[in-house]
Design an enzyme around this catalytic site. Structure first.
Site: not given
Length: 368
Positions: A13, A66, A68, A266, A269, A298, A319-320
């Site tokens: 995910y 952000p 989820g 996104h 995604r 990126g 993010g990741r």
């Protein structure tokens, strides 16, 4: 390390995108289309990477995007990420697709920004906005690039759904990852009960383990500029739109009195094949001048940050990598990831002969 630590559905995910990963890959490859010029024999001993957003000075020009379900990949992950932003003085955005009440995050890290998905029902939309204000958070981010569910085939392959559907396959993933099972899931159950989507429509939503999903919370085709205008009138704090990719939409945002925008696809995604944000950043800057134009999707290296800032971005969001860091080592992991990126930026500025971010512009870039 995160891939080993997390059950496959959760790692899939976080790491995955949608369909053929065209946008996911383009978000990285676009940075290679620019090379950096350097200025030598400059005294860079007193360089700084401070940046200013909405009247606040941050220590570095990057923040935490952000994400989820962060509380499923690390214990109380939303608080872990928000606290890291507070400690390190960088902006952190809490996701509306979260399992920790926004009030808990606000108490722990009051400078956190909150990212919201809006209900089609006005009373629920208003309730959420009022709840964010009551919690004392002053910056609201509205994600505008999710009018329909993305075709995330990767989620199907790895057995991920939201909420998670109980199955033998899911149970085995938990049992076969005992450190995650004990440190994250069991610990959460014992201390806080079954995780729920805590910040939907102003109230508590579906539990994370459920056979059914409330379809209403995944359908956002109703959202138009009319709803954004209503939010602008109701919300007195800073209002940011996340997911802008066209200059036309940037101009509309300016006309609506939006305080800032985040150029984003996104993280690849949503729409596979959507343009990489870096590529459209200059056009959007030409149409939105009333506040900071930021960027995500990126960013992985200090040079990525510098290239985005040289093209005009006020700040970028990552993010990741921060999710992985939290999954591996909790608060210490996120601090370490922040320090790595901060050190790369400092080192790169020195080698470019730059002492402050205000000096960065397109003169430092060569298009390849």
């Amino acid at each position: 390390m995160a891939a080993k630590r997390l059950p496959k559905p959760l790692y899939g995910y976080v790491s995955g995108a949608c369909e053929d990963n065209q946008s996911l890959l383009a978000n990285r490859s676009v940075f290679a289309e620019y090379e950096l010029l350097t200025k030598v024999l400059v005294d860079v001993s007193a360089r700084t990477q401070e940046c200013s957003l909405f009247g606040r000075t941050y220590s570095s020009p990057f923040g935490i995007a952000p994400m989820g379900l962060a509380a499923l990949t690390s214990y109380r992950g939303d608080i872990v990420l928000a606290n890291a932003g507070q400690r390190e003085n960088i902006p952190a955005i809490m996701s509306g697709w979260s399992l920790v009440p926004l009030e808990d995050v606000a108490r722990s890290a009051p400078n956190t920004w909150f990212q919201a998905y809006l209900s089609k029902k006005k009373e629920e939309m208003d309730a959420l906005v009022d709840r964010v204000e009551a919690a004392g958070l002053s910056t609201l981010v509205i994600t505008v690039d999710t009018p329909a569910q993305a075709n995330r085939e990767n989620n199907v392959r790895v057995g991920f759904s939201s909420p998670l559907r109980p199955s033998l396959r899911l149970a085995w993933q938990g049992i076969s990852h005992p450190r995650w099972l004990l440190d994250v899931f069991a610990r959460t159950l014992l201390r806080h009960g079954m995780p729920h989507f805590e910040n939907w429509h102003g109230s508590r939503g579906t539990p994370i383990l459920s056979k059914n999903l409330n379809v209403d919370i995944t359908q956002r085709g109703h959202l138009t500029w009319t709803q954004i205008s209503a939010i602008r009138k109701r919300w007195k704090g800073c209002l940011i739109l996340k997911g802008i990719l066209s200059a036309e939409d940037a101009a509309m945002a300016a006309n609506q009195g939006i305080d800032g925008i985040i150029v984003s696809n996104h993280g690849g995604r949503q729409l596979d094949g959507a343009v990489a944000p870096l590529r459209v950043l200059p056009a959007i800057l030409s149409q939105f001048r009333r506040g900071p134009v930021m960027l995500d999707s990126g960013i992985r290296r200090g040079t990525d940050v510098i290239k985005a800032l040289s093209l005009g971005a006020a700040c970028v969001f990552v993010g990741r990598p921060f999710n992985y860091a939290a999954a591996v080592a909790g608060p210490a992991g996120v601090d370490h990831a922040i320090h790595l990126l901060r050190e790369e930026i400092s080192r790169n500025l020195a080698m470019m002969g730059v002492t402050s971010l205000a000096q960065l512009d397109r003169s430092f870039l060569v298009a390849t």
